[in-house]
Design an enzyme around this catalytic site. Sequence first.
Site, PDB file in Angstrom:
ATOM      1  CB  CYS A  76      -1.009  -0.116   1.077  1.00  9.14           C
ATOM      2  SG  CYS A  76      -1.118   1.609   1.979  1.00  9.14           S
ATOM      3  CG  HIS A  78      -2.542   5.790   0.850  1.00  6.11           C
ATOM      4  ND1 HIS A  78      -3.760   5.479   0.589  1.00  6.11           N
ATOM      5  CD2 HIS A  78      -1.999   6.827  -0.296  1.00  6.11           C
ATOM      6  CE1 HIS A  78      -4.012   6.072  -0.759  1.00  6.11           C
ATOM      7  NE2 HIS A  78      -3.112   6.756  -1.031  1.00  6.11           N
TER       8      HIS A  78
HETATM    9 ZN    ZN Z   1      -2.612   1.824   3.733  1.00  7.18          ZN
END
Ligand code: ZN
Length: 185
Positions: A76, A78
Amino acid sequence: MVDEEKVQQAIRLLLEGIGEDPKREGLIDTPRRVARMYSEVLAGMDEDAGQHLGRTFTATSGDMVLERDITFFSTCEHHLMPFFGKAHIAYLPDGKVTGLSKLARTVEVFARRLQMQERLTGQIADAVMDELSCKGVMVMVEAEHTCMTMRGVKKPGSSTVTVAMRGAFEKDEKLQNQFYQMLRH
Ligand code: ZN
């Protein structure tokens, strides 16, 4: 390409930042290990899906082909945490089909990058559509995001589902339903 020297420096700083001693026995080799790990899990950045999907066979039928339960691991963008699950790919051939293992390799090319699940799903669909010049593609990705489940925002085991449709699938509910039905069997 991952600059392993730079990643090692960053991991040493990270360890200091969280209040650890990068020189203690258990951590002394951690920056090197993490740098190598990133080289492997982000290797898809330097790869092109075309190198796998470019190998095709002649197809006489235009009937739907479905490859389901393709396991993948991604990262991911983020939180730099893993998300993992399964991808299902269906397409309608227009004279060309590809080897089933090539679809799995295509998922891997895009999964081994910093990703968002929505983008991963769309990139797989676009690659199959473009490289096989097929009549339509539908991709579903189901994944568990450890950045959610480890932090208790969502319950462990809960999954996020994304779908991407291209070509004939976009407006044809019958085809979409056929995809969902084939997934259940
Ligand atoms: Zn994430």
